[in-house]
Design an enzyme around this catalytic site. Structure first.
Site, PDB file in Angstrom:
ATOM      1  N   ASN A   9       0.858  -1.182   0.000  1.00 17.71           N
ATOM      2  CA  ASN A   9       0.000   0.000   0.000  1.00 17.71           C
ATOM      3  C   ASN A   9       0.896   1.235   0.000  1.00 17.71           C
ATOM      4  O   ASN A   9       1.459   1.594   1.024  1.00 17.71           O
ATOM      5  CB  ASN A   9      -0.898  -0.033   1.245  1.00 17.71           C
ATOM      6  CG  ASN A   9      -1.786   1.199   1.343  1.00 17.71           C
ATOM      7  OD1 ASN A   9      -1.844   2.003   0.411  1.00 17.71           O
ATOM      8  ND2 ASN A   9      -2.473   1.342   2.467  1.00 17.71           N
ATOM      9  N   TRP A  10       1.009   1.828  -1.169  1.00 16.38           N
ATOM     10  CA  TRP A  10       1.901   2.990  -1.304  1.00 16.38           C
ATOM     11  C   TRP A  10       1.340   4.225  -0.605  1.00 16.38           C
ATOM     12  O   TRP A  10       2.047   5.215  -0.444  1.00 16.38           O
ATOM     13  CB  TRP A  10       2.135   3.317  -2.780  1.00 16.38           C
ATOM     14  CG  TRP A  10       2.884   2.281  -3.564  1.00 16.38           C
ATOM     15  CD1 TRP A  10       3.344   1.054  -3.124  1.00 16.38           C
ATOM     16  CD2 TRP A  10       3.280   2.375  -4.937  1.00 16.38           C
ATOM     17  NE1 TRP A  10       3.982   0.397  -4.141  1.00 16.38           N
ATOM     18  CE2 TRP A  10       3.962   1.186  -5.272  1.00 16.38           C
ATOM     19  CE3 TRP A  10       3.111   3.351  -5.927  1.00 16.38           C
ATOM     20  CZ2 TRP A  10       4.479   0.942  -6.553  1.00 16.38           C
ATOM     21  CZ3 TRP A  10       3.622   3.116  -7.198  1.00 16.38           C
ATOM     22  CH2 TRP A  10       4.307   1.921  -7.503  1.00 16.38           C
ATOM     23  N   LYS A  11       0.056   4.209  -0.253  1.00 16.43           N
ATOM     24  CA  LYS A  11      -0.610   5.381   0.336  1.00 16.43           C
ATOM     25  C   LYS A  11      -0.391   6.602  -0.581  1.00 16.43           C
ATOM     26  O   LYS A  11      -0.348   6.432  -1.806  1.00 16.43           O
ATOM     27  CB  LYS A  11      -0.141   5.600   1.778  1.00 16.43           C
ATOM     28  CG  LYS A  11      -0.306   4.321   2.619  1.00 16.43           C
ATOM     29  CD  LYS A  11      -0.117   4.511   4.091  1.00 16.43           C
ATOM     30  CE  LYS A  11      -0.279   3.178   4.801  1.00 16.43           C
ATOM     31  NZ  LYS A  11      -0.178   3.290   6.254  1.00 16.43           N
ATOM     32  N   HIS A  98      -9.518   1.161   5.008  1.00 20.18           N
ATOM     33  CA  HIS A  98      -8.246   1.373   5.701  1.00 20.18           C
ATOM     34  C   HIS A  98      -8.490   2.302   6.893  1.00 20.18           C
ATOM     35  O   HIS A  98      -9.318   3.226   6.810  1.00 20.18           O
ATOM     36  CB  HIS A  98      -7.213   1.979   4.746  1.00 20.18           C
ATOM     37  CG  HIS A  98      -5.833   1.937   5.317  1.00 20.18           C
ATOM     38  ND1 HIS A  98      -5.404   2.820   6.284  1.00 20.18           N
ATOM     39  CD2 HIS A  98      -4.799   1.085   5.101  1.00 20.18           C
ATOM     40  CE1 HIS A  98      -4.159   2.510   6.627  1.00 20.18           C
ATOM     41  NE2 HIS A  98      -3.768   1.463   5.928  1.00 20.18           N
ATOM     42  N   GLU A 100      -6.916   4.726   7.955  1.00 20.88           N
ATOM     43  CA  GLU A 100      -6.714   6.153   7.648  1.00 20.88           C
ATOM     44  C   GLU A 100      -7.968   6.740   6.992  1.00 20.88           C
ATOM     45  O   GLU A 100      -8.318   7.896   7.233  1.00 20.88           O
ATOM     46  CB  GLU A 100      -5.468   6.321   6.756  1.00 20.88           C
ATOM     47  CG  GLU A 100      -4.196   6.044   7.562  1.00 20.88           C
ATOM     48  CD  GLU A 100      -3.046   5.439   6.788  1.00 20.88           C
ATOM     49  OE1 GLU A 100      -3.059   5.462   5.542  1.00 20.88           O
ATOM     50  OE2 GLU A 100      -2.111   4.928   7.449  1.00 20.88           O
ATOM     51  N   GLU A 170      -5.231  -4.873  10.560  1.00 23.30           N
ATOM     52  CA  GLU A 170      -4.199  -3.842  10.740  1.00 23.30           C
ATOM     53  C   GLU A 170      -4.452  -3.104  12.050  1.00 23.30           C
ATOM     54  O   GLU A 170      -5.239  -2.133  12.081  1.00 23.30           O
ATOM     55  CB  GLU A 170      -4.242  -2.834   9.586  1.00 23.30           C
ATOM     56  CG  GLU A 170      -3.980  -3.447   8.235  1.00 23.30           C
ATOM     57  CD  GLU A 170      -3.414  -2.424   7.257  1.00 23.30           C
ATOM     58  OE1 GLU A 170      -2.339  -2.672   6.719  1.00 23.30           O
ATOM     59  OE2 GLU A 170      -4.043  -1.367   7.061  1.00 23.30           O
ATOM     60  N   GLY A 176       2.668   2.384  10.840  1.00 26.60           N
ATOM     61  CA  GLY A 176       3.591   3.501  10.686  1.00 26.60           C
ATOM     62  C   GLY A 176       4.300   3.887  11.971  1.00 26.60           C
ATOM     63  O   GLY A 176       4.936   4.937  12.040  1.00 26.60           O
ATOM     64  N   SER A 216       3.687  -2.000  10.345  1.00 28.32           N
ATOM     65  CA  SER A 216       5.142  -2.043  10.544  1.00 28.32           C
ATOM     66  C   SER A 216       5.760  -3.401  10.190  1.00 28.32           C
ATOM     67  O   SER A 216       6.753  -3.804  10.802  1.00 28.32           O
ATOM     68  CB  SER A 216       5.510  -1.622  11.983  1.00 28.32           C
ATOM     69  OG  SER A 216       5.096  -0.292  12.228  1.00 28.32           O
ATOM     70  N   GLY A 237       2.933  -1.100   4.285  1.00 28.05           N
ATOM     71  CA  GLY A 237       2.968   0.329   3.988  1.00 28.05           C
ATOM     72  C   GLY A 237       4.382   0.773   3.657  1.00 28.05           C
ATOM     73  O   GLY A 237       4.888   0.563   2.548  1.00 28.05           O
ATOM     74  N   GLY A 238       5.055   1.363   4.635  1.00 23.91           N
ATOM     75  CA  GLY A 238       6.372   1.974   4.421  1.00 23.91           C
ATOM     76  C   GLY A 238       7.366   1.082   3.684  1.00 23.91           C
ATOM     77  O   GLY A 238       8.059   1.535   2.766  1.00 23.91           O
TER      78      GLY A 238
END
Ligand code: 13P
Length: 253
Positions: A9-11, A98, A100, A170, A176, A216, A237-238
Protein backbone atom coordinates in the site's frame (compact mmCIF):
# COMPACT_ATOMS: atom_id res chain seq x y z
CA UNK A 1 -6.60 -23.64 -0.38
CA UNK A 2 -6.35 -19.97 0.47
CA UNK A 3 -3.95 -17.71 -1.41
CA UNK A 4 -0.89 -16.14 0.13
CA UNK A 5 -0.73 -12.47 -0.71
CA UNK A 6 1.70 -9.66 -0.05
CA UNK A 7 0.21 -6.29 -1.00
CA UNK A 8 2.10 -3.00 -0.99
CA UNK A 9 0.00 0.00 0.00
CA UNK A 10 1.90 2.99 -1.30
CA UNK A 11 -0.61 5.38 0.34
CA UNK A 12 -0.06 8.99 -0.88
CA UNK A 13 3.58 8.54 -1.87
CA UNK A 14 5.60 8.70 -5.10
CA UNK A 15 5.28 11.02 -8.08
CA UNK A 16 4.24 9.31 -11.30
CA UNK A 17 7.82 8.87 -12.49
CA UNK A 18 8.94 7.52 -9.12
CA UNK A 19 5.96 5.15 -9.00
CA UNK A 20 6.60 3.77 -12.48
CA UNK A 21 10.25 3.19 -11.60
CA UNK A 22 9.27 1.39 -8.39
CA UNK A 23 6.67 -0.78 -10.14
CA UNK A 24 9.13 -1.70 -12.89
CA UNK A 25 11.77 -2.68 -10.35
CA UNK A 26 9.29 -4.75 -8.30
CA UNK A 27 7.98 -6.61 -11.36
CA UNK A 28 11.49 -7.40 -12.56
CA UNK A 29 12.67 -8.75 -9.23
CA UNK A 30 9.43 -10.64 -8.51
CA UNK A 31 9.53 -12.33 -11.90
CA UNK A 32 13.11 -13.45 -11.24
CA UNK A 33 13.00 -14.35 -7.58
CA UNK A 34 9.56 -15.05 -6.14
CA UNK A 35 7.71 -18.37 -5.90
CA UNK A 36 4.61 -18.82 -8.02
CA UNK A 37 2.47 -19.52 -4.97
CA UNK A 38 2.66 -15.98 -3.52
CA UNK A 39 0.64 -13.21 -5.16
CA UNK A 40 2.05 -9.67 -5.12
CA UNK A 41 -0.33 -6.71 -5.34
CA UNK A 42 0.66 -3.08 -5.87
CA UNK A 43 -1.86 -0.65 -4.35
CA UNK A 44 -0.89 2.62 -6.00
CA UNK A 45 -2.42 6.10 -5.98
CA UNK A 46 -5.20 6.53 -8.59
CA UNK A 47 -2.98 8.71 -10.78
CA UNK A 48 -0.51 5.86 -11.28
CA UNK A 49 -2.91 2.98 -11.89
CA UNK A 50 -3.37 3.02 -15.65
CA UNK A 51 0.35 3.16 -16.35
CA UNK A 52 1.32 0.67 -13.66
CA UNK A 53 -1.32 -1.64 -15.20
CA UNK A 54 0.83 -1.83 -18.33
CA UNK A 55 3.90 -2.69 -16.27
CA UNK A 56 2.22 -5.48 -14.27
CA UNK A 57 0.55 -6.93 -17.36
CA UNK A 58 3.97 -8.41 -18.13
CA UNK A 59 3.84 -10.52 -14.96
CA UNK A 60 1.72 -13.47 -13.89
CA UNK A 61 2.60 -12.81 -10.25
CA UNK A 62 1.97 -9.08 -9.77
CA UNK A 63 -1.54 -7.58 -9.63
CA UNK A 64 -2.94 -4.10 -9.22
CA UNK A 65 -5.16 -2.52 -6.58
CA UNK A 66 -6.74 0.86 -5.91
CA UNK A 67 -6.67 2.24 -2.38
CA UNK A 68 -10.34 3.27 -2.35
CA UNK A 69 -13.40 3.52 -4.61
CA UNK A 70 -16.76 5.29 -4.61
CA UNK A 71 -19.84 3.46 -3.36
CA UNK A 72 -21.73 5.04 -6.27
CA UNK A 73 -21.78 3.65 -9.81
CA UNK A 74 -21.39 6.96 -11.68
CA UNK A 75 -22.62 10.54 -11.75
CA UNK A 76 -22.15 13.84 -9.98
CA UNK A 77 -19.63 12.87 -7.29
CA UNK A 78 -16.77 15.32 -7.82
CA UNK A 79 -13.38 13.88 -7.00
CA UNK A 80 -14.55 10.27 -6.79
CA UNK A 81 -13.50 7.21 -8.84
CA UNK A 82 -15.88 4.41 -9.83
CA UNK A 83 -15.57 0.64 -10.02
CA UNK A 84 -16.17 0.75 -13.79
CA UNK A 85 -13.23 3.15 -14.19
CA UNK A 86 -10.98 0.75 -12.25
CA UNK A 87 -12.21 -2.23 -14.27
CA UNK A 88 -11.45 -0.41 -17.50
CA UNK A 89 -7.74 -0.35 -16.63
CA UNK A 90 -7.38 -3.93 -15.33
CA UNK A 91 -7.36 -3.27 -11.61
CA UNK A 92 -8.19 -6.51 -9.78
CA UNK A 93 -8.38 -5.49 -6.10
CA UNK A 94 -9.50 -2.49 -4.05
CA UNK A 95 -8.47 -1.66 -0.49
CA UNK A 96 -11.57 -0.76 1.52
CA UNK A 97 -11.86 0.58 5.03
CA UNK A 98 -8.25 1.37 5.70
CA UNK A 99 -8.03 2.92 9.18
CA UNK A 100 -6.71 6.15 7.65
CA UNK A 101 -9.90 6.44 5.58
CA UNK A 102 -12.05 5.53 8.56
CA UNK A 103 -10.31 8.10 10.76
CA UNK A 104 -9.61 11.05 8.41
CA UNK A 105 -12.52 10.67 5.98
CA UNK A 106 -15.06 9.27 8.44
CA UNK A 107 -15.89 6.13 6.47
CA UNK A 108 -18.43 4.10 8.42
CA UNK A 109 -19.13 0.37 8.56
CA UNK A 110 -22.41 0.97 6.68
CA UNK A 111 -20.71 2.98 3.93
CA UNK A 112 -18.06 0.27 3.66
CA UNK A 113 -20.77 -2.39 3.27
CA UNK A 114 -22.01 -0.43 0.23
CA UNK A 115 -18.46 -0.19 -1.15
CA UNK A 116 -17.94 -3.93 -0.65
CA UNK A 117 -21.15 -4.58 -2.60
CA UNK A 118 -20.27 -2.42 -5.59
CA UNK A 119 -16.73 -3.83 -5.75
CA UNK A 120 -17.99 -7.43 -5.70
CA UNK A 121 -20.75 -6.63 -8.22
CA UNK A 122 -17.98 -5.43 -10.53
CA UNK A 123 -16.08 -8.71 -10.07
CA UNK A 124 -13.23 -7.00 -8.27
CA UNK A 125 -11.84 -8.22 -4.95
CA UNK A 126 -12.06 -6.07 -1.83
CA UNK A 127 -9.08 -6.04 0.52
CA UNK A 128 -11.16 -5.23 3.57
CA UNK A 129 -9.23 -3.63 6.45
CA UNK A 130 -10.14 -3.95 10.09
CA UNK A 131 -8.25 -3.23 13.29
CA UNK A 132 -8.44 -1.55 16.67
CA UNK A 133 -6.87 1.57 18.18
CA UNK A 134 -4.45 1.45 21.09
CA UNK A 135 -7.22 2.63 23.39
CA UNK A 136 -9.48 -0.26 22.37
CA UNK A 137 -6.61 -2.76 22.67
CA UNK A 138 -5.78 -1.52 26.18
CA UNK A 139 -9.41 -1.82 27.22
CA UNK A 140 -9.29 -5.50 26.21
CA UNK A 141 -12.19 -5.10 23.74
CA UNK A 142 -10.16 -5.54 20.54
CA UNK A 143 -11.69 -8.86 19.49
CA UNK A 144 -15.24 -7.55 19.90
CA UNK A 145 -14.36 -4.31 18.10
CA UNK A 146 -12.86 -6.07 15.07
CA UNK A 147 -15.56 -8.73 14.79
CA UNK A 148 -18.16 -5.94 14.88
CA UNK A 149 -16.41 -4.22 11.95
CA UNK A 150 -16.61 -7.49 10.00
CA UNK A 151 -20.20 -8.17 10.95
CA UNK A 152 -21.47 -4.71 9.97
CA UNK A 153 -19.65 -4.47 6.64
CA UNK A 154 -19.39 -8.08 5.42
CA UNK A 155 -21.91 -10.42 7.02
CA UNK A 156 -24.71 -9.56 4.58
CA UNK A 157 -22.64 -11.32 1.87
CA UNK A 158 -23.33 -14.82 0.57
CA UNK A 159 -20.63 -17.48 1.00
CA UNK A 160 -19.73 -17.20 -2.69
CA UNK A 161 -19.28 -13.44 -2.34
CA UNK A 162 -17.35 -13.76 0.91
CA UNK A 163 -14.83 -16.05 -0.80
CA UNK A 164 -13.82 -13.13 -3.03
CA UNK A 165 -12.95 -10.91 -0.07
CA UNK A 166 -9.41 -10.62 1.32
CA UNK A 167 -9.28 -9.43 4.94
CA UNK A 168 -6.43 -7.33 6.29
CA UNK A 169 -6.05 -7.09 10.06
CA UNK A 170 -4.20 -3.84 10.74
CA UNK A 171 -3.99 -2.80 14.39
CA UNK A 172 -3.90 1.01 14.25
CA UNK A 173 -1.26 1.18 16.98
CA UNK A 174 1.13 -0.75 14.72
CA UNK A 175 0.62 1.31 11.52
CA UNK A 176 3.59 3.50 10.69
CA UNK A 177 4.76 3.42 14.30
CA UNK A 178 7.57 0.89 14.07
CA UNK A 179 5.72 -1.11 16.75
CA UNK A 180 4.73 -4.39 15.13
CA UNK A 181 2.19 -6.69 16.70
CA UNK A 182 4.06 -9.73 17.97
CA UNK A 183 3.53 -12.82 15.87
CA UNK A 184 1.50 -14.28 18.77
CA UNK A 185 -0.72 -11.18 18.92
CA UNK A 186 -1.24 -11.34 15.15
CA UNK A 187 -1.99 -15.07 15.23
CA UNK A 188 -4.46 -14.64 18.10
CA UNK A 189 -6.46 -12.01 16.20
CA UNK A 190 -6.28 -13.83 12.87
CA UNK A 191 -7.56 -16.97 14.56
CA UNK A 192 -10.36 -14.96 16.20
CA UNK A 193 -11.29 -13.49 12.80
CA UNK A 194 -11.27 -16.92 11.12
CA UNK A 195 -13.39 -18.46 13.88
CA UNK A 196 -15.84 -15.57 13.57
CA UNK A 197 -16.05 -16.13 9.80
CA UNK A 198 -16.59 -19.85 10.47
CA UNK A 199 -19.45 -19.08 12.86
CA UNK A 200 -21.33 -17.42 9.99
CA UNK A 201 -20.08 -19.19 6.85
CA UNK A 202 -18.81 -22.56 8.10
CA UNK A 203 -15.24 -23.76 8.59
CA UNK A 204 -14.46 -24.65 4.99
CA UNK A 205 -15.33 -21.16 3.72
CA UNK A 206 -13.39 -19.59 6.61
CA UNK A 207 -10.40 -21.77 5.80
CA UNK A 208 -10.37 -20.46 2.22
CA UNK A 209 -10.30 -16.76 3.13
CA UNK A 210 -6.95 -14.99 3.04
CA UNK A 211 -6.25 -12.88 6.14
CA UNK A 212 -3.33 -10.45 5.86
CA UNK A 213 -1.47 -8.72 8.66
CA UNK A 214 -0.55 -5.02 8.36
CA UNK A 215 1.39 -2.70 10.66
CA UNK A 216 5.14 -2.04 10.54
CA UNK A 217 5.82 -5.31 8.73
CA UNK A 218 9.30 -5.40 7.21
CA UNK A 219 11.85 -7.90 5.91
CA UNK A 220 13.21 -8.55 9.42
CA UNK A 221 9.88 -9.48 11.04
CA UNK A 222 7.91 -10.90 8.09
CA UNK A 223 9.30 -14.46 8.34
CA UNK A 224 8.17 -14.76 11.96
CA UNK A 225 4.74 -13.21 11.27
CA UNK A 226 4.19 -15.34 8.16
CA UNK A 227 5.16 -18.52 10.03
CA UNK A 228 1.88 -18.35 11.96
CA UNK A 229 -0.86 -20.64 10.68
CA UNK A 230 -3.59 -18.00 10.28
CA UNK A 231 -1.37 -15.25 8.87
CA UNK A 232 -1.65 -15.55 5.09
CA UNK A 233 0.55 -12.63 4.09
CA UNK A 234 0.80 -8.91 4.63
CA UNK A 235 -0.48 -5.48 3.72
CA UNK A 236 2.71 -3.45 3.73
CA UNK A 237 2.97 0.33 3.99
CA UNK A 238 6.37 1.97 4.42
CA UNK A 239 8.43 -1.07 3.44
CA UNK A 240 6.57 -1.36 0.11
CA UNK A 241 8.14 1.90 -1.07
CA UNK A 242 11.50 0.20 -1.59
CA UNK A 243 11.47 -2.57 -4.19
CA UNK A 244 14.12 -4.65 -2.43
CA UNK A 245 12.35 -4.53 0.95
CA UNK A 246 8.96 -5.34 -0.58
CA UNK A 247 10.30 -8.30 -2.52
CA UNK A 248 12.24 -9.56 0.49
CA UNK A 249 8.95 -9.60 2.41
CA UNK A 250 7.38 -11.60 -0.44
CA UNK A 251 10.29 -14.00 -0.21
CA UNK A 252 9.70 -14.55 3.50
CA UNK A 253 7.51 -17.52 2.54
P1 13P B 1 3.12 0.43 7.67
O1 13P B 1 3.64 -0.87 7.10
O2 13P B 1 3.84 1.64 7.15
O3 13P B 1 3.03 0.37 9.17
O4 13P B 1 1.60 0.60 7.14
C1 13P B 1 0.74 -0.47 7.23
C2 13P B 1 -0.48 -0.12 6.48
O5 13P B 1 -1.23 0.76 6.87
C3 13P B 1 -0.74 -0.82 5.22
O6 13P B 1 -2.01 -0.56 4.73
Amino acid sequence: MRKRIVAGNWKMNKTLDEGLALATEVVNIVNDEVNDDVMAILCTPFVHLSQVAKIVSGSEKVFLAAQNVSEHASGAYTGEVSVDMLKSIDVTHVILGHSERREYYHETNAQLAAKVDIVLAGNLNPIFCCGESLEVRESGNHAAFVTNQLEESLFHLSSAEMLNVVIAYEPIWAIGTGVTASSDQAQEMHKTIRSFLASKYGQSVADDITILYGGSAKPSNAPELFSKPDVDGGLIGGASLKARDFVDILKSY
